[in-house]
Design an enzyme around this catalytic site. Structure first.
Site, PDB file in Angstrom:
ATOM      1  N   ASN A  14     -26.797 -31.116 102.300  1.00 44.94           N
ATOM      2  CA  ASN A  14     -26.493 -29.534 102.756  1.00 44.94           C
ATOM      3  C   ASN A  14     -25.346 -29.209 103.813  1.00 44.94           C
ATOM      4  OD1 ASN A  14     -27.595 -27.097 101.128  1.00 44.94           O
ATOM      5  ND2 ASN A  14     -29.306 -28.557 101.388  1.00 44.94           N
ATOM      6  N   LEU A  94     -39.643 -23.709 114.420  1.00 45.02           N
ATOM      7  CA  LEU A  94     -39.119 -23.463 115.937  1.00 45.02           C
ATOM      8  C   LEU A  94     -39.860 -22.400 116.775  1.00 45.02           C
ATOM      9  CD1 LEU A  94     -35.553 -23.104 114.651  1.00 45.02           C
ATOM     10  CD2 LEU A  94     -36.306 -25.234 115.504  1.00 45.02           C
ATOM     11  N   ASN A 108     -31.437 -20.411 107.812  1.00 46.34           N
ATOM     12  CA  ASN A 108     -32.261 -21.709 107.166  1.00 46.34           C
ATOM     13  C   ASN A 108     -32.033 -21.533 105.519  1.00 46.34           C
ATOM     14  OD1 ASN A 108     -33.873 -23.975 106.894  1.00 46.34           O
ATOM     15  ND2 ASN A 108     -35.559 -22.638 106.409  1.00 46.34           N
ATOM     16  N   HIS A 110     -34.046 -22.543 101.995  1.00 46.00           N
ATOM     17  CA  HIS A 110     -35.349 -22.862 101.724  1.00 46.00           C
ATOM     18  C   HIS A 110     -35.183 -22.733 100.132  1.00 46.00           C
ATOM     19  CE1 HIS A 110     -39.562 -23.497 101.688  1.00 46.00           C
ATOM     20  NE2 HIS A 110     -39.727 -22.473 100.721  1.00 46.00           N
ATOM     21  N   ASP A 146     -40.775 -20.152 107.479  1.00 45.98           N
ATOM     22  CA  ASP A 146     -40.266 -19.305 106.196  1.00 45.98           C
ATOM     23  C   ASP A 146     -40.421 -17.924 106.118  1.00 45.98           C
ATOM     24  OD1 ASP A 146     -38.928 -22.074 105.820  1.00 45.98           O
ATOM     25  OD2 ASP A 146     -40.461 -22.603 104.749  1.00 45.98           O
ATOM     26  N   GLU A 175     -28.064 -24.698  96.040  1.00 47.13           N
ATOM     27  CA  GLU A 175     -28.071 -24.555  97.455  1.00 47.13           C
ATOM     28  C   GLU A 175     -26.710 -24.911  98.004  1.00 47.13           C
ATOM     29  OE1 GLU A 175     -31.108 -26.919  99.820  1.00 47.13           O
ATOM     30  OE2 GLU A 175     -32.239 -27.212  98.009  1.00 47.13           O
TER      31      GLU A 175
HETATM   32  C1  GAR Z   1     -32.894 -29.346 100.942  1.00 44.77           C
HETATM   33  O1  GAR Z   1     -33.634 -29.086  99.806  1.00 44.77           O
HETATM   34  C2  GAR Z   1     -33.343 -28.000 101.865  1.00 44.77           C
HETATM   35  O2  GAR Z   1     -33.171 -26.758 100.965  1.00 44.77           O
HETATM   36  C3  GAR Z   1     -34.827 -28.369 102.016  1.00 44.77           C
HETATM   37  O3  GAR Z   1     -34.902 -29.759 102.491  1.00 44.77           O
HETATM   38  C4  GAR Z   1     -33.627 -30.319 101.682  1.00 44.77           C
HETATM   39  C5  GAR Z   1     -32.985 -30.840 102.612  1.00 44.77           C
HETATM   40  O4  GAR Z   1     -31.829 -31.904 102.172  1.00 44.77           O
HETATM   41  N1  GAR Z   1     -35.417 -27.516 103.119  1.00 44.77           N
HETATM   42  C6  GAR Z   1     -36.713 -27.293 103.375  1.00 44.77           C
HETATM   43  O5  GAR Z   1     -37.312 -27.415 102.459  1.00 44.77           O
HETATM   44  C7  GAR Z   1     -37.163 -26.271 104.505  1.00 44.77           C
HETATM   45  N2  GAR Z   1     -38.330 -25.846 104.349  1.00 44.77           N
HETATM   46  P1  GAR Z   1     -30.527 -32.448 102.615  1.00 44.77           P
HETATM   47  O6  GAR Z   1     -30.815 -32.990 103.769  1.00 44.77           O
HETATM   48  O7  GAR Z   1     -29.828 -33.127 101.479  1.00 44.77           O
HETATM   49  O8  GAR Z   1     -29.520 -31.044 102.801  1.00 44.77           O
END
Ligand code: GAR
Length: 195
Positions: A14, A94, A108, A110, A146, A175
């Site tokens: 991301n 946080l 954020n 999610h 969340d 995402e």
């Molecule tokens: C992503 O899928 C993000 O949405 C999730 O972690 C992954 C990180 O991937 N976040 C959560 O689950 C937060 N509760 P990345 O490091 O490749 O962006």
């Protein structure tokens, strides 16, 4: 340009898509990434950011008390004067010590509908429950897990996705474009309000 601090704990896909959006995508001319921060000094995402030529910073959170760590992290980030703190796979809840200095400016992403699933392993949850669709949520961060106000959601069609890897692949594709788009909309709206 809006100044973005991106926070991550792991892979950094991301982060990379946001960086690319500032270079050649919907955030071009609207935002710049001023720092990529991690609570895990060995997070692969930090290396990716370095390879892209972005400033990085890290503070190990392991073994630290939440409030003390968060206060220190917030102080470090404030030196970069971010307009937005963008959580991108930052796997920490946080505390007020972190939220207060950036209240209303922490986002954020999610990988589920936050009303239906909170916390870790959201793609596993969708896969294990054989959902025909799931949602990606971008929301403002408050002190809950969340629970903050939702800015945008987009549906991911999971019909025929018969492996967890395929569920993740489809979800991440959403995402990666949704996060940049939501930020772009926020920044444009903010500019309009201050005109
Ligand atoms: C992503 O899928 C993000 O949405 C999730 O972690 C992954 C990180 O991937 N976040 C959560 O689950 C937060 N509760 P990345 O490091 O490749 O962006």
């Amino acid at each position: 340009k809006a100044r973005l601090a991106i926070l991550l704990s792991g892979r950094g896909s991301n982060m990379l898509s946001l960086v690319q959006a500032t270079q050649t995508g919907v955030l071009q001319g609207l935002a710049e990434v001023v720092v990529v921060f991690s609570n895990k000094p060995d997070a692969p995402g930090l290396e990716l950011a370095v390879a892209q030529g972005y400033p990085v910073a890290s503070l190990p959170s392991q073994g630290r008390k939440r409030e003390a760590f968060d206060a220190e992290a917030a102080e470090l980030l404030q030196q970069y004067h971010p307009d937005f703190v963008v959580l991108a796979g930052y796997m920490r809840i946080l505390s007020p010590a972190f939220i207060q200095p950036f209240a209303g400016r922490i986002l954020n992403i999610h990988p589920a509908d936050t009303h239906q699933h909170q916390g870790l392993h959201a793609y596993e949850w969708a896969f294990d429950n054989q959902l025909a669709e799931t949602k990606i949520t971008v929301h403002l961060v408050d002190e809950g897990l969340d629970t903050g106000p939702i800015l945008a959601q987009e549906t991911v069609d999971l019909r025929g996705a018969d492996t967890l890897a395929e569920v993740e692949r489809r979800g991440l594709a959403v995402e990666h474009h949704l996060y940049a788009q939501v930020l772009a909309d926020l920044i444009i709206n903010k500019q309009k309000r201050s005109c």
